[in-house]
Enzyme design. Structure first.
Site, PDB file in Angstrom:
ATOM      1  CB  SER A  72     -14.928 -13.698 -68.711  1.00  0.00           C
ATOM      2  OG  SER A  72     -15.064 -13.780 -70.116  1.00  0.00           O
ATOM      3  CD  GLU A 103     -14.459 -16.744 -39.259  1.00  0.00           C
ATOM      4  OE1 GLU A 103     -14.251 -17.624 -38.388  1.00  0.00           O
ATOM      5  OE2 GLU A 103     -13.559 -16.298 -39.995  1.00  0.00           O
ATOM      6  CD  GLU A 104     -19.513 -17.453 -34.931  1.00  0.00           C
ATOM      7  OE1 GLU A 104     -19.603 -17.185 -33.717  1.00  0.00           O
ATOM      8  OE2 GLU A 104     -20.051 -18.434 -35.455  1.00  0.00           O
ATOM      9  NE  ARG A 107     -11.243  -6.901 -31.984  1.00  0.00           N
ATOM     10  CZ  ARG A 107     -11.024  -5.694 -32.501  1.00  0.00           C
ATOM     11  NH1 ARG A 107     -10.980  -5.530 -33.814  1.00  0.00           N
ATOM     12  NH2 ARG A 107     -10.853  -4.657 -31.706  1.00  0.00           N
ATOM     13  CB  ALA A 192     -20.440 -20.639 -61.859  1.00  0.00           C
ATOM     14  NE  ARG A 202      -8.810 -25.643 -50.501  1.00  0.00           N
ATOM     15  CZ  ARG A 202      -7.707 -25.531 -49.771  1.00  0.00           C
ATOM     16  NH1 ARG A 202      -7.176 -26.610 -49.216  1.00  0.00           N
ATOM     17  NH2 ARG A 202      -7.123 -24.363 -49.596  1.00  0.00           N
TER      18      ARG A 202
END
Length: 248
Positions: A72, A103-104, A107, A192, A202
């Protein structure tokens, strides 16, 4: 790399990229943030003295917190990134629900004709079983096939997209013909601790306690974010690596 073809009136030049971009929009993140959060448990209001302090003298405490997974204290900071990448990268990214995203939207705006095509350094062939596979370089013929097929399909899809828009079809309907290789952009905000979890999953690193096998394109995003993290919180970043790249 850019291509142009005969397309409906008003169609901008279809462009192809093999990269991703990550920009740090703003941050409030320093190694000292870990210290005041950790020391409040024993020092109470005296921990305020650690705000903005020189964290170098307390690198051992940061390493202890990382090693013993006291997580924490690593949450009292913030990074906001602006990311440009193919939509298929964002769909993987958003599995990380400890981030906040905007996000762009296809629509509400016409999506730009920018598409991802793998560069020549992108390994194309998967060998081995699920969970125990590796990627190896493709042949020149395979690379040519991927490049030409990607460009042709994306250009054709964008042509159909624009034809529907010109015919009065709603953007949210017309976008259905576009492939997930089209670029999008988003803001992603995290602390962080969440960022370290993202990086551990990733990126593929031999020094990781729990090796991960990410898709290369999201790893490209992670590598750019990691460089920003390393600069902002060098002691925390060093402890992260020293302790097997496992989020606390």
């Amino acid at each position: 790399m850019t291509d142009s073809q005969d397309t409906p009136a008003g169609l901008a030049e279809v462009r192809f990229r093999s990269d991703v971009t990550v920009e740090l929009v703003k941050s409030s993140a320093a190694d000292a943030d870990v210290l005041f959060a950790a020391r409040v448990s024993t020092a109470g209001e005296k921990s305020l003295a650690e705000v903005g302090s020189d964290a170098e003298r307390s690198a051992g405490l940061i390493n202890y917190l990382m090693r013993d997974r006291h997580g924490s204290p690593f949450e009292h900071n913030s990074f906001t990134f602006f990311v440009s990448a193919p939509i298929f990268v964002f769909r993987e990214f958003m599995r990380h629900r400890t981030f906040s995203y905007n996000e762009e939207s296809g629509r509400y705006r016409r999506l730009e004709p920018v598409f991802y095509v793998p560069g020549p350094e992108r390994k194309l062939v998967q060998e081995g079983k699920p969970g125990r596979y590796v990627f190896v370089d493709g042949t020149a013929q395979q690379q040519k096939l991927v490049d030409e097929a990607t460009r042709a399909v994306c250009t054709s899809a964008y042509r159909a997209y624009l034809e529907m828009l010109e015919a009065g079809i709603a953007r949210e309907v017309a976008r259905g013909v576009l492939p997930v290789s089209i670029y999008s952009s988003m803001y992603a905000t995290c602390n962080a601790r969440a960022l370290m979890n993202f990086l551990s999953l990733r990126t593929k690193r031999e020094d990781s306690t729990f090796p991960s096998f990410p898709q290369r394109e999201i790893e490209m995003v992670a590598e750019l974010m990691e460089a920003i993290f390393a600069e902002a919180m060098p002691l925390t970043y060093a402890a992260f690596n020293r302790n097997g790249r496992v989020a606390p």
